[in-house]
Design an enzyme around this catalytic site. Structure first.
Site, PDB file in Angstrom:
ATOM      1  N   CYS A  19       0.814  -1.224   0.000  1.00 48.46           N
ATOM      2  CA  CYS A  19       0.000   0.000   0.000  1.00 48.46           C
ATOM      3  C   CYS A  19       0.847   1.274   0.000  1.00 48.46           C
ATOM      4  O   CYS A  19       0.318   2.363  -0.231  1.00 48.46           O
ATOM      5  CB  CYS A  19      -0.951   0.004   1.179  1.00 48.46           C
ATOM      6  SG  CYS A  19      -1.973  -1.457   1.226  1.00 48.46           S
ATOM      7  N   HIS A  57      -3.544   7.145   2.136  1.00 45.19           N
ATOM      8  CA  HIS A  57      -3.937   5.827   1.635  1.00 45.19           C
ATOM      9  C   HIS A  57      -5.306   5.476   2.215  1.00 45.19           C
ATOM     10  O   HIS A  57      -5.544   5.635   3.421  1.00 45.19           O
ATOM     11  CB  HIS A  57      -2.882   4.794   2.028  1.00 45.19           C
ATOM     12  CG  HIS A  57      -3.352   3.375   1.860  1.00 45.19           C
ATOM     13  ND1 HIS A  57      -3.933   2.939   0.692  1.00 45.19           N
ATOM     14  CD2 HIS A  57      -3.339   2.313   2.705  1.00 45.19           C
ATOM     15  CE1 HIS A  57      -4.267   1.668   0.835  1.00 45.19           C
ATOM     16  NE2 HIS A  57      -3.922   1.263   2.043  1.00 45.19           N
ATOM     17  N   ASN A  73     -10.256  -0.666   0.003  1.00 47.10           N
ATOM     18  CA  ASN A  73      -8.809  -0.465   0.019  1.00 47.10           C
ATOM     19  C   ASN A  73      -8.226  -1.037  -1.274  1.00 47.10           C
ATOM     20  O   ASN A  73      -8.228  -2.251  -1.458  1.00 47.10           O
ATOM     21  CB  ASN A  73      -8.237  -1.171   1.258  1.00 47.10           C
ATOM     22  CG  ASN A  73      -6.728  -1.076   1.351  1.00 47.10           C
ATOM     23  OD1 ASN A  73      -6.060  -0.672   0.402  1.00 47.10           O
ATOM     24  ND2 ASN A  73      -6.191  -1.460   2.499  1.00 47.10           N
TER      25      ASN A  73
HETATM   26  N1  ACO Z   1     -18.299  -8.855  10.179  1.00 46.49           N
HETATM   27  C1  ACO Z   1     -18.738  -9.094  11.429  1.00 46.49           C
HETATM   28  N2  ACO Z   1     -17.912  -9.342  12.460  1.00 46.49           N
HETATM   29  C2  ACO Z   1     -16.594  -9.348  12.182  1.00 46.49           C
HETATM   30  C3  ACO Z   1     -16.065  -9.097  10.912  1.00 46.49           C
HETATM   31  C4  ACO Z   1     -16.986  -8.855   9.872  1.00 46.49           C
HETATM   32  N3  ACO Z   1     -16.606  -8.607   8.621  1.00 46.49           N
HETATM   33  N4  ACO Z   1     -14.721  -9.159  10.959  1.00 46.49           N
HETATM   34  C5  ACO Z   1     -14.401  -9.436  12.222  1.00 46.49           C
HETATM   35  N5  ACO Z   1     -15.519  -9.545  12.974  1.00 46.49           N
HETATM   36  C6  ACO Z   1     -15.640  -9.830  14.399  1.00 46.49           C
HETATM   37  C7  ACO Z   1     -14.444 -10.536  14.952  1.00 46.49           C
HETATM   38  O1  ACO Z   1     -14.538 -11.920  14.760  1.00 46.49           O
HETATM   39  C8  ACO Z   1     -14.533 -10.151  16.408  1.00 46.49           C
HETATM   40  O2  ACO Z   1     -15.455 -10.968  17.039  1.00 46.49           O
HETATM   41  P1  ACO Z   1     -15.163 -11.517  18.538  1.00 46.49           P
HETATM   42  O3  ACO Z   1     -15.104 -10.265  19.381  1.00 46.49           O
HETATM   43  O4  ACO Z   1     -16.330 -12.385  18.791  1.00 46.49           O
HETATM   44  O5  ACO Z   1     -13.859 -12.207  18.460  1.00 46.49           O
HETATM   45  C9  ACO Z   1     -15.109  -8.730  16.380  1.00 46.49           C
HETATM   46  O6  ACO Z   1     -15.726  -8.597  15.099  1.00 46.49           O
HETATM   47  C10 ACO Z   1     -14.101  -7.660  16.551  1.00 46.49           C
HETATM   48  O7  ACO Z   1     -12.985  -7.942  15.696  1.00 46.49           O
HETATM   49  P2  ACO Z   1     -11.792  -6.980  15.547  1.00 46.49           P
HETATM   50  O8  ACO Z   1     -10.800  -7.561  14.605  1.00 46.49           O
HETATM   51  O9  ACO Z   1     -11.311  -6.557  16.879  1.00 46.49           O
HETATM   52  O10 ACO Z   1     -12.545  -5.747  14.878  1.00 46.49           O
HETATM   53  P3  ACO Z   1     -11.981  -4.340  14.583  1.00 46.49           P
HETATM   54  O11 ACO Z   1     -12.829  -3.304  15.177  1.00 46.49           O
HETATM   55  O12 ACO Z   1     -10.502  -4.272  14.834  1.00 46.49           O
HETATM   56  O13 ACO Z   1     -12.187  -4.236  13.010  1.00 46.49           O
HETATM   57  C11 ACO Z   1     -10.885  -4.392  11.040  1.00 46.49           C
HETATM   58  C12 ACO Z   1     -11.543  -5.142  12.151  1.00 46.49           C
HETATM   59  C13 ACO Z   1     -11.947  -3.633  10.266  1.00 46.49           C
HETATM   60  C14 ACO Z   1     -10.152  -5.343  10.114  1.00 46.49           C
HETATM   61  C15 ACO Z   1      -9.910  -3.393  11.683  1.00 46.49           C
HETATM   62  O14 ACO Z   1      -9.055  -4.048  12.580  1.00 46.49           O
HETATM   63  C16 ACO Z   1      -9.093  -2.674  10.696  1.00 46.49           C
HETATM   64  O15 ACO Z   1      -9.587  -1.917   9.888  1.00 46.49           O
HETATM   65  N6  ACO Z   1      -7.752  -2.841  10.751  1.00 46.49           N
HETATM   66  C17 ACO Z   1      -6.892  -2.180   9.841  1.00 46.49           C
HETATM   67  C18 ACO Z   1      -6.699  -3.081   8.783  1.00 46.49           C
HETATM   68  C19 ACO Z   1      -6.450  -2.403   7.505  1.00 46.49           C
HETATM   69  O16 ACO Z   1      -6.785  -1.265   7.254  1.00 46.49           O
HETATM   70  N7  ACO Z   1      -5.895  -3.186   6.652  1.00 46.49           N
HETATM   71  C20 ACO Z   1      -5.731  -2.821   5.349  1.00 46.49           C
HETATM   72  C21 ACO Z   1      -4.475  -3.293   4.974  1.00 46.49           C
HETATM   73  S1  ACO Z   1      -3.329  -2.192   5.558  1.00 46.49           S
HETATM   74  C22 ACO Z   1      -2.999  -1.435   4.306  1.00 46.49           C
HETATM   75  O17 ACO Z   1      -3.801  -0.967   3.578  1.00 46.49           O
HETATM   76  C23 ACO Z   1      -1.722  -1.468   4.065  1.00 46.49           C
END
Ligand code: ACO
Length: 320
Positions: A111, A245, A275
């Site tokens: 990214c 980004h 993304n």
């Molecule tokens: N739908 C419903 N529930 C979900 C989903 C989904 N799509 N995905 C995860 N959950 C659940 C998990 O299983 C978890 O359940 P649990 O509490 O029973 O275990 C709960 O939701 C919370 O999960 P988290 O991973 O803590 O959720 P978070 O608020 O962190 O959101 C996310 C997850 C959106 C992936 C977030 O961590 C994020 O955006 N991280 C950054 C990642 C990113 O931007 N990556 C892109 C690549 S980086 C780049 O571009 C270089």
């Protein structure tokens, strides 16, 4: 002498995949995805390839710059999802555009790819080696997404963006860029092989520790912005637009808050495209440019972050 963006372009696939459609095959909901990420829909390539999208975006940028393809000295394509291992995507783009004099190579910094391509182009221009450089970010991430993993498949989309950079009289801004290989395991895709006909042979998928990546981004992006401002003796108030980004709305909002800057200076289009990795910054830049939001002489910061881990920022003055 500096490099000024004189043309932009973008190309996204026709097929729209919205959140409710994803909720039909993994356990998620439109509401959860919107609240946690800001994403509402993304584009998914069918006929489109990494090369075809990069070439179309590049064609638009060259046309807007008002130069002919033979004037291009270099093409750099940032991509983590090339259609093939080699020839590189940039050489294929060269062939499509007829940029016969260009030196071409790809850059994989996930990214951060477009930002690093921009910084590389600036260095080639500052040294006097090149005058016209086409940079493109193009991704077909749908081919490496695990469509059974709700933690990642909701995030990504396909597309390409481009910028044509020309040598002009003007201030040369210093870049800021960093990498930390020790944090690499937070976001990986161990192997990938694809074919251009859309029948992709995937040998592994994106794997991500979402929380760790989130924390990394929220900490490093404001840090990178502050570093690049300091290097160039500028303040946040001097900047008109912060083009980050497009990974997650919450990351962009957190960055704005930490930088004590109004969110309206942080444009977003991740709602529509998800993304798109190295393509997200140039797709957004193109949207801002074509809608007339960017005015000549305004100062922008481009900030990228991603797998590696890697991150950085650049200041630029808008020249169109
Ligand atoms: N739908 C419903 N529930 C979900 C989903 C989904 N799509 N995905 C995860 N959950 C659940 C998990 O299983 C978890 O359940 P649990 O509490 O029973 O275990 C709960 O939701 C919370 O999960 P988290 O991973 O803590 O959720 P978070 O608020 O962190 O959101 C996310 C997850 C959106 C992936 C977030 O961590 C994020 O955006 N991280 C950054 C990642 C990113 O931007 N990556 C892109 C690549 S980086 C780049 O571009 C270089």
């Amino acid at each position: 002498m500096t490099g000024m963006i004189c043309g932009t372009g973008a190309c996204v696939p026709e097929r729209i995949l919205d959140n409710s459609e994803i909720a039909e095959f993994v356990d998620t909901s439109d509401q959860w995805i919107r609240e946690r990420t800001g994403v509402e829909q993304r584009r998914i390539a069918r006929e489109e390839t990494t090369v075809s999208m990069a070439a179309e975006a590049g064609r638009q940028a060259v046309e807007e710059a008002g130069i002919s393809p033979e004037d291009i000295d270099m093409i750099i394509t940032a991509t983590a999802t090339p259609d093939q291992i080699f020839p590189c995507t940039a050489c294929e783009v060269q062939k499509e555009l007829g940029a016969v004099r260009a030196v071409c190579f790809d850059m994989n910094a996930a990214c951060s790819g477009f930002l690093f391509a921009y910084q590389t182009a600036q260095a080639y221009i500052a040294s006097g080696i090149c005058r016209n450089i086409l940079i493109t970010g193009s991704e077909r991430l749908s081919g490496i997404v695990d469509w059974k993993d709700r933690g990642t498949c909701i995030l990504f989309g396909d597309g390409a963006g481009a910028a044509l950079i020309r040598a002009k009289e003007g201030k040369q801004y210093l870049p800021f860029a960093c990498s930390d290989g020790t944090g690499g395991s937070a976001l990986t895709c161990p192997g990938y092989a694809g074919k251009q006909d859309g029948d992709q042979k995937v040998i592994s998928h994106i794997s991500m520790d979402g929380r760790e990546v989130f924390q990394f981004a929220v900490r490093r992006v404001p840090e990178a912005v502050r570093e690049v401002l300091k290097k160039n003796d500028l303040k946040t108030e001097d900047i008109d637009w912060f083009v980050l980004h497009q990974a997650n709305q919450r990351i962009v909002e957190a960055a704005a808050k930490r930088l004590k800057t109004e969110i309206k200076k942080f444009p977003m289009n991740l709602q529509k495209y998800g993304n798109t990795s190295s393509a997200s910054i140039p797709i957004l830049l193109n949207e801002l440019n074509r809608s007339g939001k960017l005015k000549k002489g305004q100062k922008l910061i481009l900030a990228g972050f991603g797998a590696g881990l890697s991150w950085g920022a650049s200041v630029l003055e808008w020249g169109i």
